[in-house]
Design a protein around this motif. Structure first.
Motif, mmCIF file in Angstrom:
data_model
loop_
_atom_site.group_PDB
_atom_site.id
_atom_site.type_symbol
_atom_site.label_atom_id
_atom_site.label_comp_id
_atom_site.label_asym_id
_atom_site.label_seq_id
_atom_site.Cartn_x
_atom_site.Cartn_y
_atom_site.Cartn_z
ATOM 1 N N HIS A 139 -8.881 -0.812 4.948
ATOM 2 C CA HIS A 139 -9.516 0.291 4.223
ATOM 3 C C HIS A 139 -8.523 1.409 3.900
ATOM 4 O O HIS A 139 -7.362 1.398 4.320
ATOM 5 C CB HIS A 139 -10.691 0.844 5.028
ATOM 6 N N GLY A 140 -9.031 2.415 3.198
ATOM 7 C CA GLY A 140 -8.192 3.495 2.714
ATOM 8 C C GLY A 140 -8.249 4.779 3.524
ATOM 9 O O GLY A 140 -8.920 4.878 4.562
ATOM 10 N N PHE A 141 -7.560 5.772 3.022
ATOM 11 C CA PHE A 141 -7.398 7.097 3.625
ATOM 12 C C PHE A 141 -8.747 7.782 3.830
ATOM 13 O O PHE A 141 -9.577 7.826 2.924
ATOM 14 C CB PHE A 141 -6.510 7.931 2.698
ATOM 15 N N CYS A 142 -8.973 8.295 5.037
ATOM 16 C CA CYS A 142 -10.188 9.044 5.380
ATOM 17 C C CYS A 142 -11.453 8.195 5.287
ATOM 18 O O CYS A 142 -12.550 8.734 5.103
ATOM 19 C CB CYS A 142 -10.337 10.289 4.506
ATOM 20 N N GLY A 171 -6.593 -4.839 0.312
ATOM 21 C CA GLY A 171 -6.387 -3.453 0.700
ATOM 22 C C GLY A 171 -6.872 -2.491 -0.357
ATOM 23 O O GLY A 171 -6.609 -2.684 -1.553
ATOM 24 N N HIS A 172 -7.608 -1.471 0.073
ATOM 25 C CA HIS A 172 -8.058 -0.415 -0.838
ATOM 26 C C HIS A 172 -7.288 0.854 -0.559
ATOM 27 O O HIS A 172 -7.174 1.293 0.591
ATOM 28 C CB HIS A 172 -9.554 -0.146 -0.659
ATOM 29 N N SER A 173 -6.737 1.490 -1.598
ATOM 30 C CA SER A 173 -6.059 2.777 -1.480
ATOM 31 C C SER A 173 -4.921 2.690 -0.447
ATOM 32 O O SER A 173 -3.991 1.908 -0.620
ATOM 33 C CB SER A 173 -7.090 3.854 -1.117
ATOM 34 N N MET A 174 -4.994 3.435 0.628
ATOM 35 C CA MET A 174 -3.974 3.356 1.669
ATOM 36 C C MET A 174 -3.910 1.950 2.262
ATOM 37 O O MET A 174 -2.855 1.509 2.744
ATOM 38 C CB MET A 174 -4.254 4.378 2.762
ATOM 39 N N GLY A 175 -5.026 1.218 2.223
ATOM 40 C CA GLY A 175 -5.024 -0.165 2.679
ATOM 41 C C GLY A 175 -4.178 -1.060 1.785
ATOM 42 O O GLY A 175 -3.555 -2.016 2.270
ATOM 43 N N GLY A 176 -4.142 -0.772 0.486
ATOM 44 C CA GLY A 176 -3.250 -1.502 -0.406
ATOM 45 C C GLY A 176 -1.795 -1.226 -0.066
ATOM 46 O O GLY A 176 -0.937 -2.119 -0.107
ATOM 47 N N SER A 182 -4.716 1.521 -5.615
ATOM 48 C CA SER A 182 -3.589 1.796 -4.733
ATOM 49 C C SER A 182 -2.353 2.166 -5.538
ATOM 50 O O SER A 182 -2.403 2.345 -6.751
ATOM 51 C CB SER A 182 -3.320 0.579 -3.835
ATOM 52 N N ALA A 183 -1.222 2.292 -4.842
ATOM 53 C CA ALA A 183 0.037 2.665 -5.473
ATOM 54 C C ALA A 183 1.178 2.169 -4.606
ATOM 55 O O ALA A 183 1.072 2.151 -3.380
ATOM 56 C CB ALA A 183 0.137 4.180 -5.652
ATOM 57 N N ALA A 184 2.280 1.786 -5.242
ATOM 58 C CA ALA A 184 3.426 1.263 -4.493
ATOM 59 C C ALA A 184 4.331 2.363 -3.964
ATOM 60 O O ALA A 184 5.135 2.124 -3.074
ATOM 61 C CB ALA A 184 4.235 0.304 -5.366
ATOM 62 N N GLU A 185 4.195 3.573 -4.508
ATOM 63 C CA GLU A 185 5.016 4.673 -4.010
ATOM 64 C C GLU A 185 4.250 5.979 -4.109
ATOM 65 O O GLU A 185 3.126 6.004 -4.575
ATOM 66 C CB GLU A 185 6.341 4.740 -4.773
ATOM 67 N N GLY A 186 4.877 7.078 -3.663
ATOM 68 C CA GLY A 186 4.221 8.366 -3.496
ATOM 69 C C GLY A 186 3.272 8.759 -4.614
ATOM 70 O O GLY A 186 3.526 8.483 -5.785
#
Length: 372
Positions: A92-95, A163-168, A194-198
């Motif tokens: 899962h993702g952030f928060c 993975g979703h969001s931070m999970g990705g 999601s994203a591969a970097e910042g």
């Protein structure tokens, strides 16, 4: 992007002055958070199609605990036969917590039957998993935690990672650190919103530049007894944006919104500020070269303002076996907002990733029976 610099306090008087400043920053934080969220408001629909959903369903699934090498207990739930031909693991993702995949757990259980075992877990510092030392709240550590989960719950057989969001980012981190697992063990992967970097080039960037968060981050690391004094500062910055950017459509189920906000509100303050920093500085682009070996799904909503579709498009361009699915009208929590679009894409991913095609065969047989 450089971090805001706040001088470290020295001595009791300096601590008192710093705390007063942090308290004052809560008002600044609220203003900044609201300004970033101002254009992201939405309306709840009067008709609630999910009013009768039991969003705590995962709590009754088979449970276990995975202990990481640094002693953190991760809560795990699973559904489906333990000897199923394929295991799908969800991060899962952030928060959030594992419940963020509620609709996937419900609908895909019906879809896959006994051909797939689904495994869900709470990331460290989230849900029912242990809180951990703040300096371990990194994307690199999350990739190592995923490896710990796999070693215990899926030591053999093919696996698909979702993975979703931070999970990705967790999946990408795992791919970077454990490339030998691909494709011998990891047969497919999905990166959702999601994203591969910042992620500083999104509304999160306004959050990350707010000095209130750096003050709270200092308290988390160096004055843990005083963290409760800065809790309001951090949540007043982050909550309005997370709340407003979670969904893209103007007509959202009040029950789904209440469920997602309950997950966000339940996140410990140390988890929130440390992982928010981790999202800013992470760079897992090296993991893309590993994921290029396997079938992948890259999905997002076209109204995702936290990880805009450009992030997904860039990742998909680097993955020759990727399906790119951009869901119209959806925001960051696309798997909760428009679950069927994500579910259908995950079914296609599993069919592409499973050499035996057992899952695809089962699906076709069921459709023939259903259509008579």
């Amino acid at each position: 992007m450089s971090e805001p610099v706040i001088p470290l306090p020295v001595g009791r008087n300096s601590n008192a002055r710093w705390l007063a400043g942090a308290a004052g920053l809560s008002a600044v934080g609220a203003t900044a958070g609201l300004s970033a969220a101002r254009s992201l408001r939405r309306r709840l629909t009067a008709y609630d199609q999910y009013a009768d959903e039991d969003f705590e369903l995962l709590d009754v699934d088979r449970s276990s605990v995975v202990t990481t090498p640094d002693g953190i207990s991760l809560a795990v739930r699973e559904v489906g036969p333990q000897d199923a031909p394929l295991t799908v693991v969800f991060a899962h993702g952030f928060c959030l917590r594992m419940g963020a995949f509620y609709f996937q757990r419900v609908r895909l259980t019906q879809q896959w039957g006994d051909q797939v075992r689904m495994v869900f877990y709470d990331q460290r510092g989230h849900g029912q998993s242990d809180e951990a030392p703040p300096d371990t709240y990194t994307v690199t550590q999350l990739g190592q935690d995923l490896e710990s989960v796999l070693a215990v719950v899926a030591p053999t057989g093919p696996v698909v990672l979702v993975g979703h969001s931070m999970g990705g980012m967790t999946v990408l981190s795992h791919a970077r650190q454990y490339p030998q697992r691909y494709p011998t063990r990891i047969a497919g992967a999905a990166l959702i919103a999601s994203a591969a970097e910042g992620v500083s080039r999104s509304p999160l960037g306004e959050i990350l530049r707010n000095p209130a968060l750096e003050a709270v981050r200092f308290a988390v690391r160096y004055a843990p007894r005083l963290v409760h004094r800065t809790r309001g500062a951090a949540k007043s910055v982050v909550a309005p944006i997370l709340r407003a950017a979670s969904y893209g459509d103007e007509k959202i189920s009040p029950s789904v919104v209440a469920f997602s906000e309950e997950m966000m509100h339940g996140t410990p303050i140390a988890t929130l500020v440390e992982f928010l920093h981790a999202l800013e500085v992470h760079n897992e682009t090296a993991g893309l070269a590993t994921l290029a070996k396997i079938p992948t799904l890259v999905a997002c909503g076209d109204r995702d303002l936290l990880t805009p579709k450009e992030y997904s498009q860039a990742m998909a361009a680097a993955l020759p076996k990727a399906e790119l699915r951009i869901v119209g009208g959806a925001g960051h929590l696309v798997q909760l907002e428009q679950p069927e679009a994500i579910n259908e894409a995950l079914v296609r991913l599993v069919e592409r990733a499973t050499p035996s095609k057992l899952v695809a065969l089962t699906r076709r047989l069921r459709e023939r029976v259903r259509n008579g």
